[in-house]
Design a protein around this motif. Structure first.
Motif, short mmCIF file in Angstrom:
data_model
loop_
_atom_site.label_atom_id
_atom_site.label_comp_id
_atom_site.label_asym_id
_atom_site.label_seq_id
_atom_site.Cartn_x
_atom_site.Cartn_y
_atom_site.Cartn_z
N UNK A 87 0.84 -1.20 0.00
CA UNK A 87 0.00 0.00 0.00
C UNK A 87 0.88 1.25 0.00
N UNK A 88 1.73 1.35 -1.03
CA UNK A 88 2.68 2.46 -1.15
C UNK A 88 2.56 3.12 -2.51
N UNK A 89 3.15 4.29 -2.64
CA UNK A 89 3.05 5.02 -3.91
C UNK A 89 3.70 4.27 -5.04
N UNK A 90 4.89 3.69 -4.79
CA UNK A 90 5.58 2.95 -5.85
C UNK A 90 4.79 1.70 -6.26
N UNK A 91 4.38 0.92 -5.28
CA UNK A 91 3.69 -0.33 -5.57
C UNK A 91 2.36 -0.11 -6.28
N UNK A 92 1.67 0.98 -5.93
CA UNK A 92 0.36 1.25 -6.52
C UNK A 92 0.46 1.95 -7.87
N UNK A 93 1.66 2.35 -8.27
CA UNK A 93 1.81 3.09 -9.53
C UNK A 93 2.91 2.50 -10.40
N UNK A 280 -11.73 6.03 0.44
CA UNK A 280 -10.76 7.09 0.16
C UNK A 280 -9.49 6.46 -0.40
N UNK A 281 -9.11 6.90 -1.59
CA UNK A 281 -7.89 6.43 -2.23
C UNK A 281 -7.09 7.64 -2.70
N UNK A 282 -5.80 7.61 -2.45
CA UNK A 282 -4.93 8.72 -2.82
C UNK A 282 -3.88 8.20 -3.79
N UNK A 283 -4.07 8.47 -5.09
CA UNK A 283 -3.18 7.95 -6.14
C UNK A 283 -2.94 6.45 -5.97
N UNK A 284 -4.01 5.75 -5.70
CA UNK A 284 -3.96 4.30 -5.57
C UNK A 284 -3.75 3.79 -4.15
N UNK A 285 -3.22 4.62 -3.27
CA UNK A 285 -3.01 4.22 -1.87
C UNK A 285 -4.36 4.19 -1.16
N UNK A 286 -4.66 3.09 -0.50
CA UNK A 286 -5.91 2.95 0.22
C UNK A 286 -5.79 3.60 1.60
N UNK A 335 -9.82 17.36 -1.68
CA UNK A 335 -9.34 15.98 -1.76
C UNK A 335 -7.83 15.95 -2.00
N UNK A 336 -7.12 15.05 -1.31
CA UNK A 336 -5.66 15.04 -1.35
C UNK A 336 -5.10 14.28 -2.55
N UNK A 337 -3.90 14.66 -2.97
CA UNK A 337 -3.17 13.89 -3.98
C UNK A 337 -1.67 13.99 -3.72
N UNK A 338 -0.95 13.00 -4.25
CA UNK A 338 0.51 12.91 -4.04
C UNK A 338 1.30 13.07 -5.32
N UNK A 339 0.69 12.86 -6.47
CA UNK A 339 1.41 12.92 -7.75
C UNK A 339 1.05 14.20 -8.48
N UNK A 340 2.05 15.02 -8.76
CA UNK A 340 1.79 16.26 -9.51
C UNK A 340 1.92 16.04 -11.01
N UNK A 341 2.92 15.22 -11.43
CA UNK A 341 3.05 14.89 -12.84
C UNK A 341 3.82 13.60 -13.00
#
Length: 452
Positions: A87-93, A280-286, A335-341
């Protein structure tokens, strides 16, 4: 002659089918090859950067060329591709980080795949260091745009060190705690306050006073204790600042219906009495969202749950999001997000950032009243603790592990329109005289403050 013509037509059809099949195969290779490579165990991955270009994940060169501890503050959030954390940014993307193209080939260094995040690595590090030897977490974002700027979790694995000592890691080292439910303590009184305003209106609520002599015996004979030996007669604003349990227990029992509280909490995203909480999901993170059990406003567990104990659980991330609905004065969460581009393997840049809002979790009038009460608390009780900032805040103490430990929490926002930061901070197993949540809040706001 006819048989020859039929043969020609059959051959033509077979050739057409063959060519169509080849075309489909080529299209699938071009479009899906990267997916199959990422699932093969032989994938090439690109880079993850913070907002200023600092490396947070290096899928090309590995981690040997970085100073010690470079990745220690972002381990459970950014993660890696080892499969130990999912459940991390790398693993989910993985798809965005795929550094293989069917047309480029398998040389990873030719690929340009990358993710640029909204994170401020320097601020993240400052907050991580501020925790010292204490465990806990902190999350902060721009409540105008939704950009997550800080997301710290301790204890934390340094992904550069690998997993050789996995069995000896402290519990929670592989979790990014801001995204997991916890006992909210008196930060839950923000939700109770919202329910009261939604039900009674600000003017009527302002006129309701109750006295606290250190405890309150409810209609069923159970006792709700206060952390203080008695606050005397109080208004709702005073009880909020004093975090007075007896006041809120009396308010819940005498002035609010179970239906009204359930309606308000459900609108805020709670799963009530086993109901499904808002996803709630933030760039794939649950991100886990709030749950509670409400049975009767006369009953101890309901009163206790509305105060922030009992069966009520909320993630620090969601506690922070409600602050945006308050700080913006709209009643809708940013709503939150972690990836800008992101950049593809071929170098094409795609803008991933987008400011979005939830449906209203409470009315704008309710948001404005909560903001007023939180700002009053910040002005009267936190000017010396968080100097240099005009904040709205609510603290909380959460009893955990059957009451053997207490966690300390602080939720709030900076009212400065040039520094629109909302946050939630949690220190685990805090004892009197130790590190405080307001000192971490000061470090966080200092690290994120924009120079004029």
């Amino acid at each position: 002659m006819k048989s020859i013509q039929r043969g020609k037509r059959l051959v033509a059809i077979m050739l057409a089918v063959f060519l169509i099949g080849m075309l489909v195969l080529i299209v699938r290779l071009l479009t899906n090859a990267s997916y199959y490579i990422t699932q093969s165990g032989n994938a090439y991955y690109g880079m993850i950067y913070d907002r200023s270009g600092e490396v947070l994940f290096d899928g090309i060169n590995g981690y040997t060329n970085y100073e010690a501890g470079h990745f220690s503050d972002i381990g459970p959030l950014i993660g890696d591709m080892s499969g130990q954390m999912t459940n991390t940014l790398a693993a989910k993307n993985r798809d965005l980080l795929n550094n293989y193209s069917f047309t480029i080939g398998t040389d990873a260094e030719d690929g340009k795949a990358s993710i640029t995040t909204t994170l401020d690595h320097a601020a993240n590090r400052a907050v991580f260091d501020a925790f010292g030897k204490k465990d806990g977490c902190a999350i902060a974002y721009n409540y105008k745009t939704g950009e997550i700027l800080v997301c710290v979790s301790k204890p934390c694995i340094d992904i550069a060190q690998g997993y050789d000592s996995l069995s000896s890691l402290p519990s929670g080292s592989l979790l990014c705690k801001p995204f997991y439910r916890t006992v909210p303590g008196s930060t839950q009184k923000v939700s109770a306050l919202a329910a009261a305003i939604e039900t009674l209106g600000a003017e009527q609520l302002d006129g309701i006073t109750y006295s606290c002599n250190g405890s309150f015996r409810n209609a069923q004979g159970d006792v709700i204790k206060c952390h203080h030996n008695g606050h005397g007669k109080q208004t709702v604003s005073e009880a909020f600042a004093n975090s007075c349990n007896p006041y809120f227990a009396q308010l819940i029992q005498n002035d609010l219906s179970l239906e009204a509280i359930t309606r308000s909490f459900s609108a805020m995203g709670y799963g009530v009495n086993g109901g499904t909480p808002a996803a709630l999901s933030i760039n794939g993170i649950n991100c886990e969202t709030a749950t509670t059990v409400l049975t009767s406003t006369d009953e101890f567990s309901t009163q206790w749950g509305c105060i922030g104990q009992g069966d009520t659980l909320v993630s620090p991330c969601q506690l922070m999001l409600w602050q945006s609905a308050v700080a913006n004065g709209t009643g809708a969460m940013t709503m939150p997000y972690l990836i800008s581009e992101s950049t593809t393997v071929t170098g094409r840049v795609k803008d991933e950032s987008k400011t979005t809002y939830s449906a209203s979790v409470f009315s704008a009038d309710t948001a404005k009243k909560i903001r007023e009460i939180m700002m009053e608390n910040g002005t009267e009780n936190y000017q010396n603790k968080i100097p240099g900032y005009t904040v709205g805040v609510k603290s909380g103490t959460a009893q955990v592990k059957n009451g053997t430990e207490e966690n300390s929490l602080l939720v709030g926002f900076d009212s400065d329109p040039h520094n629109p930061i909302a946050f939630c901070i949690l220190i685990e197993n805090r004892k009197s005289g130790e590190l405080t949540t307001d000192s971490i809040a000061k470090t966080l706001l200092d690290a994120l403050k924009k120079e004029d």
